[in-house]
Design an enzyme around this catalytic site. Structure first.
Site, mmCIF file in Angstrom:
data_model
loop_
_atom_site.group_PDB
_atom_site.id
_atom_site.type_symbol
_atom_site.label_atom_id
_atom_site.label_comp_id
_atom_site.label_asym_id
_atom_site.label_seq_id
_atom_site.Cartn_x
_atom_site.Cartn_y
_atom_site.Cartn_z
ATOM 1 N N TYR A 145 -13.999 -22.865 -15.358
ATOM 2 C CA TYR A 145 -14.793 -23.093 -14.149
ATOM 3 C C TYR A 145 -15.600 -21.827 -13.882
ATOM 4 O O TYR A 145 -15.075 -20.721 -13.979
ATOM 5 C CB TYR A 145 -13.874 -23.381 -12.963
ATOM 6 C CG TYR A 145 -14.571 -23.517 -11.628
ATOM 7 C CD1 TYR A 145 -14.469 -22.507 -10.671
ATOM 8 C CD2 TYR A 145 -15.311 -24.642 -11.310
ATOM 9 C CE1 TYR A 145 -15.107 -22.624 -9.435
ATOM 10 C CE2 TYR A 145 -15.954 -24.762 -10.080
ATOM 11 C CZ TYR A 145 -15.841 -23.753 -9.140
ATOM 12 O OH TYR A 145 -16.474 -23.864 -7.932
ATOM 13 N N ASP A 240 -17.582 -14.442 -18.132
ATOM 14 C CA ASP A 240 -17.428 -14.680 -16.700
ATOM 15 C C ASP A 240 -16.105 -14.050 -16.266
ATOM 16 O O ASP A 240 -15.038 -14.650 -16.436
ATOM 17 C CB ASP A 240 -17.464 -16.183 -16.403
ATOM 18 C CG ASP A 240 -17.222 -16.442 -14.929
ATOM 19 O OD1 ASP A 240 -17.177 -17.629 -14.529
ATOM 20 O OD2 ASP A 240 -17.046 -15.468 -14.155
ATOM 21 N N LYS A 268 -15.116 -11.660 -6.390
ATOM 22 C CA LYS A 268 -13.766 -11.491 -5.860
ATOM 23 C C LYS A 268 -13.405 -10.032 -5.571
ATOM 24 O O LYS A 268 -13.811 -9.489 -4.543
ATOM 25 C CB LYS A 268 -12.762 -12.171 -6.819
ATOM 26 C CG LYS A 268 -12.987 -13.693 -6.933
ATOM 27 C CD LYS A 268 -11.985 -14.364 -7.818
ATOM 28 C CE LYS A 268 -12.361 -15.796 -8.110
ATOM 29 N NZ LYS A 268 -11.851 -16.752 -7.120
HETATM 30 P P1 KE4 Z 1 -17.295 -18.439 -6.064
HETATM 31 O O1 KE4 Z 1 -18.639 -19.092 -6.016
HETATM 32 O O2 KE4 Z 1 -16.193 -19.378 -5.591
HETATM 33 O O3 KE4 Z 1 -17.245 -17.077 -5.357
HETATM 34 O O4 KE4 Z 1 -16.961 -18.074 -7.598
HETATM 35 C C1 KE4 Z 1 -17.033 -19.095 -8.564
HETATM 36 C C2 KE4 Z 1 -16.200 -18.705 -9.766
HETATM 37 C C3 KE4 Z 1 -16.843 -18.297 -10.913
HETATM 38 N N1 KE4 Z 1 -16.156 -17.929 -12.021
HETATM 39 C C4 KE4 Z 1 -14.799 -17.951 -12.033
HETATM 40 C C5 KE4 Z 1 -14.066 -17.544 -13.275
HETATM 41 C C6 KE4 Z 1 -14.084 -18.359 -10.880
HETATM 42 O O5 KE4 Z 1 -12.724 -18.386 -10.901
HETATM 43 C C7 KE4 Z 1 -14.793 -18.741 -9.720
HETATM 44 C C8 KE4 Z 1 -14.100 -19.220 -8.459
HETATM 45 N N2 KE4 Z 1 -12.689 -19.347 -8.537
HETATM 46 C C9 KE4 Z 1 -12.112 -20.331 -7.643
HETATM 47 C C10 KE4 Z 1 -10.606 -20.307 -7.891
HETATM 48 N N3 KE4 Z 1 -10.251 -21.071 -9.008
HETATM 49 C C11 KE4 Z 1 -12.457 -20.111 -6.217
HETATM 50 C C12 KE4 Z 1 -11.609 -20.875 -5.219
HETATM 51 C C13 KE4 Z 1 -12.347 -22.053 -4.625
HETATM 52 O O6 KE4 Z 1 -13.167 -22.681 -5.323
HETATM 53 O O7 KE4 Z 1 -12.081 -22.326 -3.437
#
Ligand code: KE4
Length: 429
Positions: A145, A240, A268
């Site tokens: 993801y 990523d 993060k």
């Molecule tokens: P955000 O847009 O949520 O800040 O980041 C997206 C993203 C991109 N790349 C990786 C490897 C990620 O894990 C994420 C976001 N992680 C999720 C948790 N699995 C965020 C939690 C959520 O979607 O509420």
């Protein structure tokens, strides 16, 4: 049984206002058959909900809070910063400072751009790879993801896997067709794909330590194959590291595996709990970003001073000694939990890399999304409901990853071992 009365009442109101009553789907607790818990506050390794229940937090806002909640130095720095204003839409010295700090930990990021989320970071990196190579196809891996931009919502993990959606409605077919997907950790599949499409592939984006299909570290040979193929075919290799950065290793997976990507995305931890992401890498590629180049990227709140300060004050407190201490705690936790599961006849596998860890109710090995799908999701639900009642706060989905902070103590680890062991003994198999 602890009471969730106030959370239940709050959720009744929330579902009238927001889809699923939440602002991000995985928080809805839908697949653990519970009402989500409304949080009142956090401090260090602990969360406190609006019913007054306390928890040892292993979610840590899905990774950002490596120093735990409301770290004293971060909070003080934010209080000192906020009096000067919240946003200027103009350069500040804080942006220079955080970029220099990030470069110290991730030297492959010769230049970078700050954004306000991981989604923006990966979306921008993909656009840059396409603009730089003048090609359209992107490769991602099943179960990974990378945020919710159209091109990357194909065969994705995290909330899509949680809700059994493999490609989101609303993504135009012609966009989805430009995204090619193959299984994670499968050198043969990616090699075959490049043989067939190599000269059309703008970039490959990968979670070098996957955290969105549950916790699945890459094999070094897989990442090396990606590096060799993208070099051979002139495609851009994007790591990523939004989740793995500052988590699997203080210097990210690229240091852990000693493999250098062309671009890296982070998020993060670099925001210390405020909205920050970044994409960056080779100067030769990054110089194609507006205004130096023609690949467009912009953002009203990119480089926001409060978010920068939270990130700076977080990164400044990171050091190898604390990473070694967190890793040692997770070594102890993983060893004890595996032994407890084995003793109670629970099919279970657990592992960690640095400060991120994950477990599956699956005998393992778990190397890709298909392996993850063999896990016992029903047992996961019963298990989750048991441990949260005992004050252990885990991600409410088997497709997520757990974390630890500098503030978790040996006593917390002992408590966690005790609760997991009781769950293995008492939860219906
Ligand atoms: P955000 O847009 O949520 O800040 O980041 C997206 C993203 C991109 N790349 C990786 C490897 C990620 O894990 C994420 C976001 N992680 C999720 C948790 N699995 C965020 C939690 C959520 O979607 O509420």
């Amino acid at each position: 049984m602890i009471s969730f009365e106030k959370s239940i009442a709050a959720y009744k109101e929330a579902v009238k206002l927001m889809p699923g009553g939440v602002n991000s789907p995985v928080r809805a607790y839908k697949n653990v058959d519970m009402t989500p818990i409304f949080i009142e506050r956090g401090k260090n390794q602990n969360l406190y909900d609006i019913d007054g229940n306390a928890y040892i937090d292993y979610v840590l806002s899905w990774g950002p809070l490596i120093l735990g909640h409301a770290d004293d130095e971060v909070i003080k720095a934010l209080k000192d910063t906020i009096d000067k204003g919240t946003s200027f839409g103009a350069p500040t010295l804080l942006e220079n400072k955080i970029a220099e700090l990030v470069q110290k930990f991730v030297p492959s990021m010769e230049m970078m751009r700050m954004v306000s989320s991981g989604t923006e970071a990966t979306m921008s990196a993909v656009r840059l790879a396409r603009g730089y190579t003048k090609r359209d196809k992107i490769v991602k891996f099943i179960g990974c993801y990378h945020g919710h931009s159209d091109s990357l919502l194909v065969d994705a993990g995290s909330g899509l896997a949680t809700f059994d959606i493999n490609t989101s409605p609303g993504v135009p077919k012609n966009v989805a067709l430009e995204t090619l997907t193959v299984p994670y950790n499968d050198e043969a599949a990616i090699t075959d794909l490049f043989k067939r499409h190599g000269d059309e592939i703008a970039g490959v984006i990968v979670e070098p330590v996957a955290g969105n299909m549950g916790f699945v570290p890459a094999k070094k040979s897989f990442l090396q194959t990606l590096r060799d193929l993208t070099t051979k075919y002139g495609s851009v290799l994007i790591f990523d590291e939004v989740m793995s950065g500052f988590r699997c290793d203080m210097r990210g997976a690229q240091h852990l595996y000693d493999i250098k990507p062309d671009l890296t995305t982070l998020g993060k931890v670099i925001g210390g709990g405020l909205p920050v992401g970044t994409f960056g890498g080779k100067r030769e590629i990054m110089k194609n970003i507006t205004p130096d180049g023609k690949v467009y990227h912009a953002g009203t709140l990119s480089g926001n001073p409060l978010a920068m300060m939270a990130g700076i004050k977080t990164l400044e407190q990171l050091n190898q000694e604390t990473y070694d201490q967190m890793s040692a705690k997770l070594d102890r936790l993983c060893t004890a939990l595996q032994a407890a599961a084995d003793k109670n006849g629970v099919t279970f596998t657990i592992r960690h890399r640095g400060t991120m860890w994950g477990y599956f109710f699956n005998k393992g090995p778990v190397e890709n999304f298909a392996d993850v799908q063999k896990s016992d999701k029903d047992y996961f639900t019963r298990f989750f409901q048991y441990v949260i009642q005992r004050g252990i706060y885990l991600a409410p989905s088997p497709y997520e990853t757990s974390f630890i902070s500098t503030k978790h103590t040996d006593a917390d680890i002992d408590k966690t071992i005790e609760v997991f062991s009781d769950a293995f003994a008492n939860v219906e198999k």
